[in-house]
Design a protein around this motif. Structure first.
Motif, PDB file in Angstrom:
ATOM      1  N   PHE A  20       0.872  -1.172   0.000  1.00 50.18           N
ATOM      2  CA  PHE A  20       0.000   0.000   0.000  1.00 50.18           C
ATOM      3  C   PHE A  20       0.910   1.223   0.000  1.00 50.18           C
ATOM      4  CE2 PHE A  20       0.688  -1.588   4.271  1.00 50.18           C
ATOM      5  CZ  PHE A  20       1.150  -0.466   4.959  1.00 50.18           C
ATOM      6  N   PRO A  21       0.421   2.356  -0.528  1.00 51.51           N
ATOM      7  CA  PRO A  21       1.245   3.568  -0.519  1.00 51.51           C
ATOM      8  C   PRO A  21       1.677   3.902   0.904  1.00 51.51           C
ATOM      9  CG  PRO A  21      -0.699   3.886  -1.884  1.00 51.51           C
ATOM     10  CD  PRO A  21      -0.887   2.576  -1.150  1.00 51.51           C
ATOM     11  N   GLY A  22       2.962   4.150   1.067  1.00 50.89           N
ATOM     12  CA  GLY A  22       3.494   4.466   2.388  1.00 50.89           C
ATOM     13  C   GLY A  22       3.915   3.259   3.198  1.00 50.89           C
ATOM     14  N   ARG A  23       3.777   2.052   2.632  1.00 49.85           N
ATOM     15  CA  ARG A  23       4.213   0.843   3.355  1.00 49.85           C
ATOM     16  C   ARG A  23       5.670   1.039   3.770  1.00 49.85           C
ATOM     17  NH1 ARG A  23       6.646  -4.277   1.965  1.00 49.85           N
ATOM     18  NH2 ARG A  23       5.799  -5.969   3.227  1.00 49.85           N
ATOM     19  N   LEU A  57      13.408  -1.759  -1.056  1.00 50.32           N
ATOM     20  CA  LEU A  57      13.123  -2.811  -0.073  1.00 50.32           C
ATOM     21  C   LEU A  57      12.342  -2.276   1.128  1.00 50.32           C
ATOM     22  CD1 LEU A  57      16.470  -4.794  -0.252  1.00 50.32           C
ATOM     23  CD2 LEU A  57      14.200  -5.566  -1.032  1.00 50.32           C
ATOM     24  N   ALA A  58      12.556  -1.032   1.506  1.00 52.70           N
ATOM     25  CA  ALA A  58      11.813  -0.455   2.633  1.00 52.70           C
ATOM     26  C   ALA A  58      10.323  -0.399   2.335  1.00 52.70           C
ATOM     27  CB  ALA A  58      12.339   0.941   2.950  1.00 52.70           C
ATOM     28  N   GLU A  59       9.966  -0.271   1.069  1.00 51.60           N
ATOM     29  CA  GLU A  59       8.553  -0.208   0.694  1.00 51.60           C
ATOM     30  C   GLU A  59       8.005  -1.550   0.215  1.00 51.60           C
ATOM     31  OE1 GLU A  59       5.580   2.318  -2.259  1.00 51.60           O
ATOM     32  OE2 GLU A  59       7.659   2.954  -2.039  1.00 51.60           O
ATOM     33  N   HIS A  60       8.859  -2.391  -0.377  1.00 54.63           N
ATOM     34  CA  HIS A  60       8.375  -3.616  -1.017  1.00 54.63           C
ATOM     35  C   HIS A  60       8.970  -4.904  -0.453  1.00 54.63           C
ATOM     36  CE1 HIS A  60       7.983  -0.274  -3.884  1.00 54.63           C
ATOM     37  NE2 HIS A  60       6.822  -0.837  -4.150  1.00 54.63           N
TER      38      HIS A  60
END
Length: 165
Positions: A20-23, A57-60
């Motif tokens: 999700f956006p901001g994950r 990687l921080a987001e995905h």
């Protein structure tokens, strides 16, 4: 694999699998990258994470996207070595491109490594060769869905041609 035609389709596919956006899973990134740094270093081809790899990687990181449910094939954004030759192949590709690369995922349907470079571009390391996926995650996933992808050698740094062309 779903039909991916634009960024909205890519985001929907990712969203179906927990993105999700901001994950933000930045707290998990050091453990993910440490494992691959150790594996590649042991093979004599050291890699180190850089801003573009850490940000992706921080987001995905940790996402596991279904490519084909019947064949249990997935695109996983948890860095790992697929083949013993991966570190040498990544080092060779990095030299050709003139930029550092970092493994950020695996396509189990092809036994291939997904890489990001310092500029945030994506590359695909397949046993038949390396391909350019795209300038960002959206282009990369659309290219994956519409293979064949462009040959990574088109982006090699050569004395007669500036990088990235």
């Amino acid at each position: 694999m779903p039909r991916l035609e634009n960024a909205r389709d890519v985001d929907a596919w990712f969203g179906d699998h927990g993105w999700f956006p901001g994950r933000d899973v930045a707290g998990l990134v050091p453990a993910m990258t440490a494992r691959i740094v150790e594996e590649y270093g042991r093979e004599g081809f050291p890699v180190e994470p850089f801003a573009a790899a850490d940000a992706f990687l921080a987001e995905h990181g940790g996402l596991r996207l279904t490519i084909d449910v019947r064949r249990d094939e997935h695109l996983s954004f948890t860095p790992r070595t697929v083949w013993r030759d991966d570190p040498a192949e990544v080092a060779e590709l990095s030299r050709g491109l003139g930029v550092r690369l970092f493994p950020v995922g695996v396509d189990s349907s092809e036994g291939s490594t997904v890489l990001v470079d310092e500029r945030g571009r994506f590359f695909y390391l397949h046993h038949t060769g390396a391909s350019y996926m795209g300038a960002d995650k959206h282009e990369a996933m659309i290219a994956l869905a519409h293979a064949p992808m462009r040959d990574a050698e088109d982006f090699f740094v050569r004395p007669d041609r500036p990088a990235g062309r």
